[in-house]
Design a protein around this motif. Structure first.
Motif, mmCIF file in Angstrom:
data_model
loop_
_atom_site.group_PDB
_atom_site.id
_atom_site.type_symbol
_atom_site.label_atom_id
_atom_site.label_comp_id
_atom_site.label_asym_id
_atom_site.label_seq_id
_atom_site.Cartn_x
_atom_site.Cartn_y
_atom_site.Cartn_z
ATOM 1 N N CYS A 117 -36.275 -15.557 -11.614
ATOM 2 C CA CYS A 117 -35.220 -16.462 -12.107
ATOM 3 C C CYS A 117 -35.767 -17.606 -12.983
ATOM 4 O O CYS A 117 -36.742 -18.369 -12.726
ATOM 5 N N ARG A 118 -35.394 -17.596 -14.483
ATOM 6 C CA ARG A 118 -35.838 -18.841 -15.352
ATOM 7 C C ARG A 118 -34.456 -19.423 -15.891
ATOM 8 O O ARG A 118 -33.398 -18.609 -15.704
ATOM 9 N N ARG A 119 -34.545 -20.331 -16.481
ATOM 10 C CA ARG A 119 -33.498 -20.986 -17.361
ATOM 11 C C ARG A 119 -33.570 -20.293 -18.619
ATOM 12 O O ARG A 119 -34.415 -19.595 -19.044
ATOM 13 N N ALA A 120 -32.403 -20.421 -19.105
ATOM 14 C CA ALA A 120 -32.509 -19.672 -20.627
ATOM 15 C C ALA A 120 -33.343 -20.267 -21.675
ATOM 16 O O ALA A 120 -33.714 -19.496 -22.464
ATOM 17 N N ASN A 121 -33.852 -21.392 -21.337
ATOM 18 C CA ASN A 121 -34.990 -21.790 -22.191
ATOM 19 C C ASN A 121 -36.436 -21.267 -21.873
ATOM 20 O O ASN A 121 -37.378 -21.768 -22.625
ATOM 21 N N GLY A 122 -36.461 -20.546 -20.865
ATOM 22 C CA GLY A 122 -37.782 -19.978 -20.695
ATOM 23 C C GLY A 122 -38.453 -20.675 -19.367
ATOM 24 O O GLY A 122 -39.373 -20.076 -18.706
ATOM 25 N N TYR A 123 -37.890 -21.846 -18.947
ATOM 26 C CA TYR A 123 -38.705 -22.497 -17.829
ATOM 27 C C TYR A 123 -38.504 -21.864 -16.498
ATOM 28 O O TYR A 123 -37.293 -21.297 -16.286
ATOM 29 N N PHE A 124 -39.568 -21.609 -15.663
ATOM 30 C CA PHE A 124 -39.644 -20.873 -14.597
ATOM 31 C C PHE A 124 -38.758 -21.516 -13.381
ATOM 32 O O PHE A 124 -38.919 -22.820 -13.337
ATOM 33 N N LEU A 168 -29.107 -11.976 -18.845
ATOM 34 C CA LEU A 168 -28.743 -13.139 -19.193
ATOM 35 C C LEU A 168 -27.403 -13.525 -18.379
ATOM 36 O O LEU A 168 -26.390 -12.720 -18.726
ATOM 37 N N VAL A 169 -27.331 -14.335 -17.363
ATOM 38 C CA VAL A 169 -26.080 -14.457 -16.568
ATOM 39 C C VAL A 169 -25.636 -16.018 -17.037
ATOM 40 O O VAL A 169 -26.132 -16.917 -16.726
ATOM 41 N N PRO A 170 -24.172 -16.015 -17.549
ATOM 42 C CA PRO A 170 -23.501 -17.193 -17.796
ATOM 43 C C PRO A 170 -23.345 -17.900 -16.652
ATOM 44 O O PRO A 170 -23.069 -17.293 -15.513
ATOM 45 N N PRO A 171 -23.131 -19.484 -16.499
ATOM 46 C CA PRO A 171 -22.831 -20.123 -15.347
ATOM 47 C C PRO A 171 -21.181 -19.665 -14.780
ATOM 48 O O PRO A 171 -21.262 -19.795 -13.330
ATOM 49 N N GLY A 188 -38.020 -27.284 -3.330
ATOM 50 C CA GLY A 188 -38.377 -27.599 -4.735
ATOM 51 C C GLY A 188 -37.635 -26.598 -5.612
ATOM 52 O O GLY A 188 -36.792 -26.850 -6.454
ATOM 53 N N PRO A 189 -37.773 -25.255 -5.543
ATOM 54 C CA PRO A 189 -37.055 -24.146 -6.296
ATOM 55 C C PRO A 189 -35.641 -24.349 -5.988
ATOM 56 O O PRO A 189 -34.944 -24.062 -6.964
ATOM 57 N N ARG A 190 -35.207 -24.540 -4.770
ATOM 58 C CA ARG A 190 -33.701 -24.744 -4.622
ATOM 59 C C ARG A 190 -33.158 -25.813 -5.331
ATOM 60 O O ARG A 190 -31.814 -25.608 -5.862
ATOM 61 N N ARG A 191 -33.823 -26.866 -5.348
ATOM 62 C CA ARG A 191 -33.188 -27.971 -6.095
ATOM 63 C C ARG A 191 -33.140 -27.753 -7.622
ATOM 64 O O ARG A 191 -32.186 -28.128 -8.299
ATOM 65 N N SER A 192 -34.218 -27.203 -7.962
ATOM 66 C CA SER A 192 -34.307 -26.827 -9.452
ATOM 67 C C SER A 192 -33.194 -25.860 -9.946
ATOM 68 O O SER A 192 -32.615 -25.884 -10.932
ATOM 69 N N LEU A 193 -32.892 -24.848 -9.058
ATOM 70 C CA LEU A 193 -31.822 -23.867 -9.141
ATOM 71 C C LEU A 193 -30.359 -24.892 -9.526
ATOM 72 O O LEU A 193 -29.779 -24.339 -10.202
ATOM 73 N N PRO A 200 -27.065 -21.034 -18.522
ATOM 74 C CA PRO A 200 -27.088 -19.681 -18.264
ATOM 75 C C PRO A 200 -28.233 -19.569 -17.675
ATOM 76 O O PRO A 200 -29.454 -20.312 -17.976
ATOM 77 N N LEU A 201 -28.744 -18.551 -16.907
ATOM 78 C CA LEU A 201 -29.974 -18.177 -16.233
ATOM 79 C C LEU A 201 -30.409 -16.950 -16.561
ATOM 80 O O LEU A 201 -29.675 -15.810 -16.610
ATOM 81 N N VAL A 202 -31.813 -16.578 -16.815
ATOM 82 C CA VAL A 202 -32.240 -15.431 -17.014
ATOM 83 C C VAL A 202 -32.835 -14.840 -15.439
ATOM 84 O O VAL A 202 -33.646 -15.281 -15.109
ATOM 85 N N PHE A 203 -32.486 -13.534 -15.336
ATOM 86 C CA PHE A 203 -32.970 -12.822 -14.177
ATOM 87 C C PHE A 203 -33.689 -11.515 -14.500
ATOM 88 O O PHE A 203 -32.982 -10.934 -15.333
ATOM 89 N N GLU A 204 -34.683 -11.128 -13.933
ATOM 90 C CA GLU A 204 -35.292 -10.239 -14.097
ATOM 91 C C GLU A 204 -35.519 -9.397 -12.856
ATOM 92 O O GLU A 204 -36.075 -10.095 -11.786
ATOM 93 N N VAL A 205 -34.960 -8.278 -12.530
ATOM 94 C CA VAL A 205 -34.614 -7.774 -11.278
ATOM 95 C C VAL A 205 -35.449 -6.251 -11.027
ATOM 96 O O VAL A 205 -35.592 -5.663 -12.171
ATOM 97 N N GLN A 206 -36.053 -5.986 -9.946
ATOM 98 C CA GLN A 206 -36.305 -4.753 -9.622
ATOM 99 C C GLN A 206 -35.734 -4.260 -8.363
ATOM 100 O O GLN A 206 -35.769 -4.585 -7.248
ATOM 101 N N LEU A 207 -34.967 -3.035 -8.340
ATOM 102 C CA LEU A 207 -34.351 -2.606 -7.236
ATOM 103 C C LEU A 207 -35.068 -1.684 -6.444
ATOM 104 O O LEU A 207 -35.824 -0.627 -7.028
ATOM 105 N N LEU A 208 -35.567 -2.166 -5.251
ATOM 106 C CA LEU A 208 -36.562 -1.505 -4.426
ATOM 107 C C LEU A 208 -36.010 -0.320 -3.595
ATOM 108 O O LEU A 208 -36.458 0.674 -3.426
ATOM 109 N N LYS A 209 -34.904 -0.623 -2.883
ATOM 110 C CA LYS A 209 -34.258 0.206 -1.935
ATOM 111 C C LYS A 209 -32.750 -0.064 -1.781
ATOM 112 O O LYS A 209 -32.267 -0.862 -2.108
#
Length: 219
Positions: A117-124, A168-171, A188-193, A200-209
């Motif tokens: 998960c990243r912010r739309a500006n690229g921040y992790f 890209l997932v809108p709020p 930390g990551p939870r607070r940042s999220l 908007p948030l950018v998600f990169e997902v890989q479906l495993l099962k």
């Protein structure tokens, strides 16, 4: 921000102020930075002592020399080939990166997946895969908008096992409630999220099962 550029946000370039041929007039130092063959940009530093200016000039020479000598040769980062791009009615924008060859995920399925998960500006913000060790902690969630953010449910629905998508997932279909998942366990990551949940948030997902339905959802 267009969809073609939301994952390719340029990083800020902090150029050092290297001294070009300069002169000192009335206690002010002027640095001459060439802009083009015909124009020259003049940067004037005021209210600095001559001693401080000379120290600054000498230090910048040292820093620039060291940075050039110490700079590692970085491999060129190539964007993954995008198979297709489409937009859903909810505003979610999706890029298919890998098609996948397994069964297709449907609404209500219990799925296991990795994500970044990243912010739309690229921040992790967060990743289930450790960038140093490569170890992963996949998420297992039902494709249910009452438990998973709606935008991510839409991204995973229709994916095949082994597939990869970037979206890209809108709020409006994101973290509208703190009860929705996936949510990092670390503070930390939870607070940042949640502090950027209205962006908007950018998600990169890989479906495993695709797993069986949880017993609590049967009947």
């Amino acid at each position: 921000m267009g969809f073609s550029s939301f994952c390719s946000v340029p990083l800020p370039c902090f150029a050092s102020l290297s001294p070009f041929p300069s002169c000192i007039e009335n206690g002010n130092v002027k640095y001459m930075a060439p802009v083009s063959s015909d124009n020259t940009l003049v940067l004037t530093l005021k209210r600095f002592s001559r001693r401080l200016i000379l120290q600054f000039v000498g230090l910048s020479h040292i820093c620039n020399t060291r940075s050039i000598l110490a700079a590692p040769i970085m491999p060129e980062m190539k964007e993954p080939e995008v198979l297709r791009t489409f937009k859903l009615d909810s505003g979610v924008r999706i890029q298919d990166i890998v098609e996948g060859e397994g069964p297709e995920a449907r609404g209500g399925d219990l799925v296991e997946f990795n994500y970044v998960c990243r912010r739309a500006n690229g921040y992790f913000v967060y990743s289930t895969v450790d960038q140093f060790s490569g170890e992963s902690k996949p998420v297992i969630l039902p494709l249910d908008e009452n438990q998973m953010i709606e935008g991510l449910k839409e991204v995973l629905t229709g994916m095949r096992v082994g597939g990869k998508r970037r979206a890209l997932v809108p709020p409006s279909v994101g973290y509208v409630s703190e009860n929705l998942k996936p949510v990092p366990e670390e503070f930390g990551p939870r607070r940042s999220l949640f502090s950027h949940a209205k962006e908007p948030l950018v998600f990169e997902v890989q479906l495993l099962k695709i797993l069986s339905l949880p017993s609590s959802s049967v009947f």
